[in-house]
Motif scaffolding. Structure first.
Motif, PDB file in Angstrom:
ATOM      1  N   ASP A 128       0.810  -1.217   0.000  1.00 17.69           N
ATOM      2  CA  ASP A 128       0.000   0.000   0.000  1.00 17.69           C
ATOM      3  C   ASP A 128       0.843   1.266   0.000  1.00 17.69           C
ATOM      4  N   HIS A 129       2.078   1.189   0.492  1.00 18.91           N
ATOM      5  CA  HIS A 129       2.939   2.373   0.601  1.00 18.91           C
ATOM      6  C   HIS A 129       4.281   2.103  -0.075  1.00 18.91           C
ATOM      7  N   LEU A 130       4.238   1.508  -1.254  1.00 20.14           N
ATOM      8  CA  LEU A 130       5.435   1.003  -1.906  1.00 20.14           C
ATOM      9  C   LEU A 130       6.500   2.066  -2.085  1.00 20.14           C
ATOM     10  N   THR A 131       6.134   3.218  -2.622  1.00 23.04           N
ATOM     11  CA  THR A 131       7.143   4.221  -2.969  1.00 23.04           C
ATOM     12  C   THR A 131       7.833   4.785  -1.736  1.00 23.04           C
ATOM     13  N   GLU A 132       7.199   4.670  -0.583  1.00 22.68           N
ATOM     14  CA  GLU A 132       7.819   5.104   0.667  1.00 22.68           C
ATOM     15  C   GLU A 132       8.511   3.940   1.358  1.00 22.68           C
ATOM     16  N   ALA A 133       7.820   2.797   1.457  1.00 21.72           N
ATOM     17  CA  ALA A 133       8.312   1.671   2.247  1.00 21.72           C
ATOM     18  C   ALA A 133       9.605   1.099   1.694  1.00 21.72           C
ATOM     19  N   ALA A 134       9.796   1.169   0.385  1.00 24.00           N
ATOM     20  CA  ALA A 134      10.984   0.568  -0.225  1.00 24.00           C
ATOM     21  C   ALA A 134      12.268   1.276   0.171  1.00 24.00           C
ATOM     22  N   PHE A 135      12.170   2.446   0.775  1.00 20.23           N
ATOM     23  CA  PHE A 135      13.366   3.219   1.126  1.00 20.23           C
ATOM     24  C   PHE A 135      13.487   3.423   2.640  1.00 20.23           C
ATOM     25  N   LEU A 136      12.637   2.761   3.408  1.00 20.20           N
ATOM     26  CA  LEU A 136      12.680   2.895   4.855  1.00 20.20           C
ATOM     27  C   LEU A 136      13.738   1.977   5.456  1.00 20.20           C
ATOM     28  N   SER A 137      14.310   2.398   6.567  1.00 18.68           N
ATOM     29  CA  SER A 137      15.182   1.506   7.326  1.00 18.68           C
ATOM     30  C   SER A 137      14.316   0.459   8.012  1.00 18.68           C
ATOM     31  N   ILE A 138      14.948  -0.602   8.495  1.00 13.69           N
ATOM     32  CA  ILE A 138      14.185  -1.646   9.177  1.00 13.69           C
ATOM     33  C   ILE A 138      13.514  -1.093  10.427  1.00 13.69           C
ATOM     34  N   THR A 139      14.180  -0.143  11.089  1.00 12.28           N
ATOM     35  CA  THR A 139      13.592   0.475  12.284  1.00 12.28           C
ATOM     36  C   THR A 139      12.342   1.258  11.929  1.00 12.28           C
ATOM     37  N   ASP A 140      12.429   2.050  10.871  1.00  9.27           N
ATOM     38  CA  ASP A 140      11.284   2.877  10.470  1.00  9.27           C
ATOM     39  C   ASP A 140      10.127   2.015   9.978  1.00  9.27           C
ATOM     40  N   LEU A 141      10.434   0.970   9.199  1.00  8.23           N
ATOM     41  CA  LEU A 141       9.362   0.117   8.696  1.00  8.23           C
ATOM     42  C   LEU A 141       8.657  -0.599   9.853  1.00  8.23           C
ATOM     43  N   ALA A 142       9.430  -1.116  10.789  1.00  8.86           N
ATOM     44  CA  ALA A 142       8.832  -1.795  11.933  1.00  8.86           C
ATOM     45  C   ALA A 142       7.932  -0.847  12.720  1.00  8.86           C
ATOM     46  N   GLU A 143       8.381   0.401  12.877  1.00 14.66           N
ATOM     47  CA  GLU A 143       7.582   1.387  13.610  1.00 14.66           C
ATOM     48  C   GLU A 143       6.301   1.732  12.857  1.00 14.66           C
ATOM     49  N   ARG A 144       6.385   1.879  11.537  1.00 14.03           N
ATOM     50  CA  ARG A 144       5.191   2.228  10.756  1.00 14.03           C
ATOM     51  C   ARG A 144       4.150   1.105  10.813  1.00 14.03           C
ATOM     52  N   VAL A 145       4.622  -0.129  10.726  1.00 13.59           N
ATOM     53  CA  VAL A 145       3.682  -1.257  10.710  1.00 13.59           C
ATOM     54  C   VAL A 145       3.191  -1.585  12.109  1.00 13.59           C
ATOM     55  N   GLY A 146       4.014  -1.273  13.123  1.00 14.55           N
ATOM     56  CA  GLY A 146       3.646  -1.608  14.496  1.00 14.55           C
ATOM     57  C   GLY A 146       4.100  -2.994  14.897  1.00 14.55           C
ATOM     58  N   VAL A 147       5.260  -3.416  14.367  1.00 14.77           N
ATOM     59  CA  VAL A 147       5.820  -4.722  14.712  1.00 14.77           C
ATOM     60  C   VAL A 147       7.259  -4.522  15.173  1.00 14.77           C
ATOM     61  N   SER A 148       7.879  -5.601  15.625  1.00 11.59           N
ATOM     62  CA  SER A 148       9.267  -5.521  16.065  1.00 11.59           C
ATOM     63  C   SER A 148      10.211  -5.648  14.870  1.00 11.59           C
ATOM     64  N   GLN A 149      11.463  -5.200  15.061  1.00 14.11           N
ATOM     65  CA  GLN A 149      12.458  -5.357  14.001  1.00 14.11           C
ATOM     66  C   GLN A 149      12.715  -6.830  13.662  1.00 14.11           C
ATOM     67  N   PRO A 150      12.795  -7.734  14.664  1.00 14.71           N
ATOM     68  CA  PRO A 150      12.946  -9.147  14.317  1.00 14.71           C
ATOM     69  C   PRO A 150      11.801  -9.687  13.471  1.00 14.71           C
ATOM     70  N   SER A 151      10.602  -9.134  13.670  1.00 21.98           N
ATOM     71  CA  SER A 151       9.471  -9.567  12.856  1.00 21.98           C
ATOM     72  C   SER A 151       9.688  -9.210  11.386  1.00 21.98           C
ATOM     73  N   VAL A 152      10.262  -8.037  11.119  1.00 25.23           N
ATOM     74  CA  VAL A 152      10.555  -7.637   9.741  1.00 25.23           C
ATOM     75  C   VAL A 152      11.631  -8.548   9.149  1.00 25.23           C
ATOM     76  N   THR A 153      12.635  -8.869   9.952  1.00 23.46           N
ATOM     77  CA  THR A 153      13.688  -9.771   9.482  1.00 23.46           C
ATOM     78  C   THR A 153      13.124 -11.142   9.145  1.00 23.46           C
ATOM     79  N   ARG A 154      12.257 -11.674  10.016  1.00 22.75           N
ATOM     80  CA  ARG A 154      11.645 -12.979   9.749  1.00 22.75           C
ATOM     81  C   ARG A 154      10.748 -12.924   8.522  1.00 22.75           C
ATOM     82  N   PHE A 155      10.076 -11.796   8.326  1.00 18.58           N
ATOM     83  CA  PHE A 155       9.237 -11.644   7.136  1.00 18.58           C
ATOM     84  C   PHE A 155      10.094 -11.714   5.869  1.00 18.58           C
ATOM     85  N   ALA A 156      11.208 -11.007   5.865  1.00 25.15           N
ATOM     86  CA  ALA A 156      12.093 -11.020   4.697  1.00 25.15           C
ATOM     87  C   ALA A 156      12.563 -12.443   4.398  1.00 25.15           C
ATOM     88  N   ALA A 157      12.912 -13.185   5.443  1.00 27.93           N
ATOM     89  CA  ALA A 157      13.345 -14.571   5.248  1.00 27.93           C
ATOM     90  C   ALA A 157      12.201 -15.436   4.729  1.00 27.93           C
TER      91      ALA A 157
END
Length: 307
Positions: A53-82
């Motif tokens: 939904d926020h592709l043009t912004e999300a693709a350039f966010l740091s893992i910290t910023d993306l986790a904060e925007r979604v409301g999840v932890s940084q490890p959750s973003v890492t596990r998602f990528a895997a």
């Protein structure tokens, strides 16, 4: 599972000599292609949905910023990528950035009308699931055979744990209209074991189990307990692989929709109704007597609002 290099190649917006076939697809479709072949948890789907939904912004966010925007932890973003086939979040972001840049570039026909409606896409997926089920049910023999076995099992136990409990409750509610003794098990552990033992001791021969994703370990334990008591197992599930199938005497499959944060169950619902029909047809006299009795009770006790 694709490598990071393969995924980047699939995601690339520009190739020498002109656009690749993937580049001609809408950016949202290309992002969904990265995520679509993987079974994601509800939390991971939230991350996927935010990125889409926020592709043009999300693709350039740091893992910290993306986790904060979604409301999840940084490890959750890492596990998602895997989970979607990348070595880590940086590799996923590298694959997303060319797609995001292509979304920013003007293209013929661009505009709000060209944006993908994810709710309609989810419905499209369910239509495909129903079409697949329709092909399966072209040969009605298997459903009729299983329905007959369930109809003759008195009592009949219907088992569904966690998310599958809603399907079990629906099936059991309807089955009670045409079957004299239907018992529902929606709790695992020793509670399920007790119910299964009692059903077998009372003369039951079959248990109908629903197992939808995410498949619970306690469902596997319950199926093993059912077989240990001497009950046969009919299983309705979404896949033809996995340890649950080894514990079932009969299996019917119907795919779930996984385009939204939580799964949708159009095909399993229709399959359940078809199996109820098969049970009704297996003993038409009993079915008619029980349905007429229920309608009489409903009228006598004024169960329903007037149509």
């Amino acid at each position: 599972m694709p490598s990071d290099q393969q995924a980047r190649a699939q995601a690339s917006a520009i190739t020498p000599g002109g656009p690749s076939p993937d580049a001609e697809a809408a950016p949202t479709d290309r992002v969904l292609a990265l995520f679509g072949d993987h079974r994601l948890s509800p939390a991971q789907r939230r991350i996927a949905q935010y990125i889409t939904d926020h592709l043009t912004e999300a693709a350039f966010l740091s893992i910290t910023d993306l986790a904060e925007r979604v409301g999840v932890s940084q490890p959750s973003v890492t596990r998602f990528a895997a989970s979607v086939g990348f070595s880590g979040y940086p590799a996923l972001r590298e694959a997303l950035q060319p797609i995001a840049l292509s979304a920013l570039a003007p293209s013929p026909g661009a505009g709000d009308a060209a944006r993908r409606n994810e709710l309609q896409a989810a419905i499209d997926t369910e239509i495909e699931n129903l079409e697949s089920l329709r092909r399966v049910l072209a040969d009605t023999g298997r459903v009729l055979d299983i329905g007959g076995e369930l109809a003759r099992s008195v009592p009949l136990t219907v088992l569904g744990l966690r998310i599958s409990g809603s399907l079990a409750e629906y099936f059991a509610y309807a089955a009670r209209r045409i079957h004299p003794d239907v018992r529902t098990v929606t709790r695992g552990g020793s509670v399920a074991y007790d119910a299964l033992v009692q059903s077998r001791e009372a003369g039951g021969s079959w248990v109908l189990a629903f197992a939808m994703p995410r498949h619970a370990k306690e469902t596997l334990a319950a199926l093993r307990a059912a077989r240990a008591t001497g009950l046969k197992v009919a299983l309705i599930t979404d896949q033809m692989l996995g340890p649950l199938l080894g514990e079932a005497d009969a299996v019917l499959t119907a795919a779930t929709g996984s385009r939204l944060v939580f799964d949708s169950y159009a095909a399993p619902g229709v399959l359940s109704a078809a199996l109820l029909q098969a049970m009704a047809d297996a003993d038409p006299q009993r079915t008619q007597t029980r349905l007429e009795g229920y309608e009489h009770a409903a009228e006598q006790h004024d169960f329903f609002l007037d149509d």
